[in-house]
Write an enzyme that holds these catalytic residues in place. Structure first.
Site, PDB file in Angstrom:
ATOM      1  N   LYS A 198      86.195  68.769  69.202  1.00  0.00           N
ATOM      2  CA  LYS A 198      85.744  69.012  67.821  1.00  0.00           C
ATOM      3  C   LYS A 198      86.470  68.084  66.835  1.00  0.00           C
ATOM      4  O   LYS A 198      85.876  67.643  65.859  1.00  0.00           O
ATOM      5  CB  LYS A 198      85.937  70.484  67.438  1.00  0.00           C
ATOM      6  CG  LYS A 198      87.351  70.901  67.086  1.00  0.00           C
ATOM      7  CD  LYS A 198      87.399  72.321  66.502  1.00  0.00           C
ATOM      8  CE  LYS A 198      88.811  72.831  66.309  1.00  0.00           C
ATOM      9  NZ  LYS A 198      89.629  72.137  65.327  1.00  0.00           N
ATOM     10  N   VAL A 246      97.124  79.774  67.336  1.00  0.00           N
ATOM     11  CA  VAL A 246      98.079  79.109  66.447  1.00  0.00           C
ATOM     12  C   VAL A 246      98.796  80.112  65.529  1.00  0.00           C
ATOM     13  O   VAL A 246     100.023  80.095  65.394  1.00  0.00           O
ATOM     14  CB  VAL A 246      97.372  78.014  65.612  1.00  0.00           C
ATOM     15  CG1 VAL A 246      98.255  77.517  64.473  1.00  0.00           C
ATOM     16  CG2 VAL A 246      96.997  76.857  66.515  1.00  0.00           C
ATOM     17  N   LYS A 267      96.683  64.674  61.670  1.00  0.00           N
ATOM     18  CA  LYS A 267      96.262  65.546  62.775  1.00  0.00           C
ATOM     19  C   LYS A 267      95.047  64.972  63.493  1.00  0.00           C
ATOM     20  O   LYS A 267      94.984  64.917  64.726  1.00  0.00           O
ATOM     21  CB  LYS A 267      95.962  66.946  62.225  1.00  0.00           C
ATOM     22  CG  LYS A 267      95.430  67.912  63.243  1.00  0.00           C
ATOM     23  CD  LYS A 267      96.442  68.277  64.313  1.00  0.00           C
ATOM     24  CE  LYS A 267      95.777  69.062  65.429  1.00  0.00           C
ATOM     25  NZ  LYS A 267      96.687  69.357  66.522  1.00  0.00           N
ATOM     26  N   ASN A 294      95.057  63.524  67.447  1.00  0.00           N
ATOM     27  CA  ASN A 294      94.194  64.045  68.517  1.00  0.00           C
ATOM     28  C   ASN A 294      93.201  62.990  68.993  1.00  0.00           C
ATOM     29  O   ASN A 294      92.905  62.906  70.182  1.00  0.00           O
ATOM     30  CB  ASN A 294      93.457  65.305  68.048  1.00  0.00           C
ATOM     31  CG  ASN A 294      94.308  66.552  68.264  1.00  0.00           C
ATOM     32  OD1 ASN A 294      95.423  66.470  68.763  1.00  0.00           O
ATOM     33  ND2 ASN A 294      93.788  67.699  67.894  1.00  0.00           N
ATOM     34  N   CYS A 307      90.400  71.790  70.790  1.00  0.00           N
ATOM     35  CA  CYS A 307      90.748  70.828  69.730  1.00  0.00           C
ATOM     36  C   CYS A 307      90.140  69.429  69.886  1.00  0.00           C
ATOM     37  O   CYS A 307      89.437  68.964  68.989  1.00  0.00           O
ATOM     38  CB  CYS A 307      92.266  70.714  69.618  1.00  0.00           C
ATOM     39  SG  CYS A 307      93.016  72.222  68.995  1.00  0.00           S
ATOM     40  N   PHE A 352      99.543  61.682  79.194  1.00  0.00           N
ATOM     41  CA  PHE A 352      98.101  61.549  78.964  1.00  0.00           C
ATOM     42  C   PHE A 352      97.481  60.388  79.734  1.00  0.00           C
ATOM     43  O   PHE A 352      96.537  59.760  79.290  1.00  0.00           O
ATOM     44  CB  PHE A 352      97.793  61.428  77.454  1.00  0.00           C
ATOM     45  CG  PHE A 352      97.710  62.784  76.818  1.00  0.00           C
ATOM     46  CD1 PHE A 352      98.867  63.484  76.528  1.00  0.00           C
ATOM     47  CD2 PHE A 352      96.496  63.384  76.562  1.00  0.00           C
ATOM     48  CE1 PHE A 352      98.804  64.762  76.002  1.00  0.00           C
ATOM     49  CE2 PHE A 352      96.430  64.652  76.036  1.00  0.00           C
ATOM     50  CZ  PHE A 352      97.588  65.340  75.748  1.00  0.00           C
ATOM     51  N   LEU A 353      98.061  60.105  80.891  1.00  0.00           N
ATOM     52  CA  LEU A 353      97.483  59.077  81.754  1.00  0.00           C
ATOM     53  C   LEU A 353      97.040  59.705  83.063  1.00  0.00           C
ATOM     54  O   LEU A 353      97.175  59.104  84.124  1.00  0.00           O
ATOM     55  CB  LEU A 353      98.497  57.952  82.001  1.00  0.00           C
ATOM     56  CG  LEU A 353      98.802  57.039  80.814  1.00  0.00           C
ATOM     57  CD1 LEU A 353      99.785  55.943  81.201  1.00  0.00           C
ATOM     58  CD2 LEU A 353      97.518  56.406  80.250  1.00  0.00           C
ATOM     59  N   ARG A 405     100.661  72.809  71.783  1.00  0.00           N
ATOM     60  CA  ARG A 405      99.684  72.799  72.881  1.00  0.00           C
ATOM     61  C   ARG A 405      99.658  74.178  73.511  1.00  0.00           C
ATOM     62  O   ARG A 405     100.729  74.752  73.784  1.00  0.00           O
ATOM     63  CB  ARG A 405     100.101  71.786  73.958  1.00  0.00           C
ATOM     64  CG  ARG A 405     100.143  70.358  73.485  1.00  0.00           C
ATOM     65  CD  ARG A 405     101.021  69.507  74.391  1.00  0.00           C
ATOM     66  NE  ARG A 405     102.406  69.979  74.384  1.00  0.00           N
ATOM     67  CZ  ARG A 405     103.370  69.505  75.181  1.00  0.00           C
ATOM     68  NH1 ARG A 405     103.101  68.573  76.053  1.00  0.00           N
ATOM     69  NH2 ARG A 405     104.609  69.983  75.097  1.00  0.00           N
ATOM     70  N   THR A 441      93.502  72.896  61.444  1.00  0.00           N
ATOM     71  CA  THR A 441      93.083  71.497  61.399  1.00  0.00           C
ATOM     72  C   THR A 441      91.873  71.396  60.472  1.00  0.00           C
ATOM     73  O   THR A 441      90.812  71.948  60.781  1.00  0.00           O
ATOM     74  CB  THR A 441      92.717  71.019  62.821  1.00  0.00           C
ATOM     75  OG1 THR A 441      93.853  71.232  63.660  1.00  0.00           O
ATOM     76  CG2 THR A 441      92.316  69.561  62.828  1.00  0.00           C
TER      77      THR A 441
HETATM   78  P1  NAD Z   1      91.574  81.206  66.981  1.00  0.00           P
HETATM   79  O1  NAD Z   1      90.103  81.316  66.956  1.00  0.00           O
HETATM   80  O2  NAD Z   1      92.311  81.565  68.230  1.00  0.00           O
HETATM   81  O3  NAD Z   1      92.205  82.086  65.805  1.00  0.00           O
HETATM   82  C1  NAD Z   1      91.695  82.147  64.531  1.00  0.00           C
HETATM   83  C2  NAD Z   1      91.887  83.587  64.028  1.00  0.00           C
HETATM   84  O4  NAD Z   1      91.645  83.622  62.629  1.00  0.00           O
HETATM   85  C3  NAD Z   1      90.933  84.592  64.665  1.00  0.00           C
HETATM   86  O5  NAD Z   1      91.685  85.642  65.240  1.00  0.00           O
HETATM   87  C4  NAD Z   1      90.089  85.093  63.474  1.00  0.00           C
HETATM   88  O6  NAD Z   1      89.713  86.449  63.606  1.00  0.00           O
HETATM   89  C5  NAD Z   1      91.068  84.889  62.329  1.00  0.00           C
HETATM   90  N1  NAD Z   1      90.476  84.831  60.983  1.00  0.00           N
HETATM   91  C6  NAD Z   1      89.316  84.277  60.581  1.00  0.00           C
HETATM   92  N2  NAD Z   1      89.176  84.432  59.239  1.00  0.00           N
HETATM   93  C7  NAD Z   1      90.257  85.084  58.788  1.00  0.00           C
HETATM   94  C8  NAD Z   1      90.706  85.519  57.504  1.00  0.00           C
HETATM   95  N3  NAD Z   1      89.978  85.302  56.424  1.00  0.00           N
HETATM   96  N4  NAD Z   1      91.879  86.161  57.429  1.00  0.00           N
HETATM   97  C9  NAD Z   1      92.620  86.412  58.521  1.00  0.00           C
HETATM   98  N5  NAD Z   1      92.266  86.016  59.744  1.00  0.00           N
HETATM   99  C10 NAD Z   1      91.103  85.352  59.895  1.00  0.00           C
HETATM  100  O7  NAD Z   1      91.893  79.700  66.569  1.00  0.00           O
HETATM  101  P2  NAD Z   1      93.194  78.830  66.958  1.00  0.00           P
HETATM  102  O8  NAD Z   1      93.014  78.225  68.285  1.00  0.00           O
HETATM  103  O9  NAD Z   1      94.409  79.619  66.664  1.00  0.00           O
HETATM  104  O10 NAD Z   1      93.047  77.646  65.896  1.00  0.00           O
HETATM  105  C11 NAD Z   1      93.305  77.839  64.519  1.00  0.00           C
HETATM  106  C12 NAD Z   1      93.363  76.488  63.842  1.00  0.00           C
HETATM  107  O11 NAD Z   1      94.460  75.728  64.372  1.00  0.00           O
HETATM  108  C13 NAD Z   1      92.128  75.614  64.062  1.00  0.00           C
HETATM  109  O12 NAD Z   1      91.913  74.856  62.909  1.00  0.00           O
HETATM  110  C14 NAD Z   1      92.537  74.708  65.196  1.00  0.00           C
HETATM  111  O13 NAD Z   1      91.844  73.483  65.199  1.00  0.00           O
HETATM  112  C15 NAD Z   1      94.005  74.481  64.892  1.00  0.00           C
HETATM  113  N6  NAD Z   1      94.840  74.144  66.037  1.00  0.00           N
HETATM  114  C16 NAD Z   1      94.649  74.781  67.235  1.00  0.00           C
HETATM  115  C17 NAD Z   1      95.479  74.482  68.301  1.00  0.00           C
HETATM  116  C18 NAD Z   1      95.270  75.158  69.635  1.00  0.00           C
HETATM  117  O14 NAD Z   1      95.832  74.694  70.627  1.00  0.00           O
HETATM  118  N7  NAD Z   1      94.532  76.261  69.702  1.00  0.00           N
HETATM  119  C19 NAD Z   1      96.499  73.543  68.152  1.00  0.00           C
HETATM  120  C20 NAD Z   1      96.682  72.923  66.915  1.00  0.00           C
HETATM  121  C21 NAD Z   1      95.848  73.234  65.858  1.00  0.00           C
END
Ligand code: NAD
Length: 433
Positions: A266, A11, A207, A211, A263, A252-253, A154, A121
């Site tokens: 959890k 993200v 959010k 989901n 996502c 989504f069907l 996504r 999230t």
């Molecule tokens: P991810 O694990 O790929 O990335 C998180 C990053 O944050 C990691 O690289 C980690 O090293 C870094 N990090 C941790 N603590 C830190 C800090 N103090 N300072 C700087 N960097 C730090 O996770 P993601 O998939 O990108 O998801 C991030 C958030 O977005 C989650 O809450 C997730 O639920 C939400 N989200 C994810 C998606 C998806 O498709 N992956 C979509 C929508 C929302």
């Protein structure tokens, strides 16, 4: 605007790169030094279609950079997007350790007004908690705001989703914070994208509700598919027939092995807990979670229907990523099923175009699993093929190419046509058709 993005994962990276594309000056941060080193050289630590090109472009343009130096990055920043991970903890609650640490770190360097925006999230009430943490850890007395801007992208189509969103949801408690976020998204707002301003708690809840609704839709169609299997109806036809109703819509069907990924599992779990903490015992979502678990068994039972006891049997498994066009295997249905096949004593020969490496890290303790870099080599001497992820390259494979290797195909994504396999004397099992 001058923007910091905390977290350079799926993200955070997309956010940083796309905000640079919108014309802002963006600094991406991460606590993982290796990630930052790679990004500084224009190397992506994850796979996301189209992201590498944009990364290279804006690093060259000069309005995008990566660092571990938060103090410098925060200087003159007007907005900090928090995109750190919120993985499930051992009790399946959202682990807010990273969010809280990020808030603390920002507070320690803050000396001017900015808006701290939770894009991760996070459960309802987290913005309030973050506000307290920042307040308690400020070293210089200054005003600031906390906002919620949940992300709906996504994996696999993240850039398009970010730049062409169905809506931008922003929860704020001050006009100034609203103004800052309006400026951030101005290029998209002027293209007519919906900018929905709301209160912070509602934004946080949107959010989880979104989901959970999508997960419910997946759970529902899977149950209909199981009925189709028993009655001899075809889920593809049924899904099309109901999806043409504009109140339902066709997305989504698609029946399959149940939802997975970083996502849905959890977020549904956390939503159930959040509701329970608030005194509301949800009825539908616990059933969705249970049905999703049972859907994995539906797939495994299709293998044992033809192979009998799975102990000692070799299953070729195509697809490890939780969906196509990503290397992400977090809570992937394929990995869930591998663990269950392993427990049943089966040997697994797995192939994924991009996710072998990530899957290996998660499955490193299982010794009955071999990874292949060639999908046809994974079929050699296998008793059955289980298709778990609908990568385009699998769709292009002809039944005649599989036929020389094995006779039983379980297509957990309804990617192939039954008649193509049956006309060659093979056994084909789909989900609900
Ligand atoms: P991810 O694990 O790929 O990335 C998180 C990053 O944050 C990691 O690289 C980690 O090293 C870094 N990090 C941790 N603590 C830190 C800090 N103090 N300072 C700087 N960097 C730090 O996770 P993601 O998939 O990108 O998801 C991030 C958030 O977005 C989650 O809450 C997730 O639920 C939400 N989200 C994810 C998606 C998806 O498709 N992956 C979509 C929508 C929302």
């Amino acid at each position: 605007m001058k923007i910091c993005v905390l977290g350079s994962g799926y993200v955070g990276l997309v956010t940083a790169v796309c905000l640079a594309k919108l014309g802002h000056t963006v600094v991406g941060l991460d606590i993982d030094a290796e990630k930052i080193n790679k990004l500084q050289q224009g190397i992506l630590p994850i796979y996301e279609p189209g992201l590498e090109e944009l990364l290279t472009t804006y690093l060259q343009v000069g309005n995008l950079s990566f660092t571990q130096d938060l103090a410098t990055a925060l200087k003159d920043s007007q907005v900090v997007f928090n995109a750190v991970g919120t993985p499930p903890d051992d009790n399946r609650r959202a682990d807010l350790t990273y969010v809280e640490a990020a808030a603390r770190q920002v507070a320690e360097h803050l000396d001017h007004y900015l808006v701290f925006v939770n894009k991760s999230t996070v459960p309802v009430g987290t913005a309030e908690r973050v506000r307290q943490i920042i307040q308690e850890n400020l070293r210089v007395k200054t005003d600031f705001a906390v906002a919620s801007n949940p992300e709906f992208l996504r994996e696999g189509s993240a850039i398009g989703d970010f730049l062409q969103p169905d809506r931008i949801v922003v929860g704020v408690d001050s006009e100034m914070a609203a103004d800052y976020l309006r400026q951030v998204y101005q290029p998209l707002i002027s293209e007519g994208k919906t900018f929905m301003l709301t209160d912070i708690k509602s934004a946080e809840l949107i959010k989880y509700a979104a989901n959970s609704f999508l997960a419910t839709k997946v759970g529902f169609i899977n149950e209909v598919a199981n009925v189709c299997d028993s009655l001899g109806a075809d889920i593809s036809q049924v899904a099309r027939g109901i999806g043409l109703d504009t109140r339902i819509n066709p997305k989504f069907l698609e029946a399959g092995p149940g939802f997975g990924g970083s996502c849905f599992p959890k977020d549904v779990d956390e939503f159930i807990y959040t509701a329970s903490d608030a005194g509301v015992a949800l009825q539908i979502l616990p059933a969705v979670v249970l049905a999703n678990k049972q859907q994995r068994l539906v797939v495994i039972n299709k293998l044992s229907k033809h192979l009998g006891n799975l102990s000692g049997k070799t299953i070729a498994l195509w697809g490890l990523a939780f969906k196509p066009k990503t290397d992400d295997v977090r809570e992937s249905a394929a990995l869930d099923i591998i663990k269950q096949l392993y427990a049943a004593g089966a040997n697994i020969q797995a192939y994924d175009p991009l996710a072998n490496k990530n899957a290996q890290v998660v499955l490193d303790k299982l010794n009955n699993i071999k990874f292949f870099n060639d999908k046809f080599l994974a079929l050699k001497e296998a008793d059955a093929l289980l298709l778990m992820t609908h990568w385009e390259e699998f769709g292009a494979v002809k039944a005649a190419e599989i036929a020389p290797h094995l006779k039983i195909i379980v297509d957990a994504r309804n990617l192939w046509s039954r008649s193509d396999f049956e006309s060659l004397g093979l056994i084909y099992e789909g989900i609900g058709r």
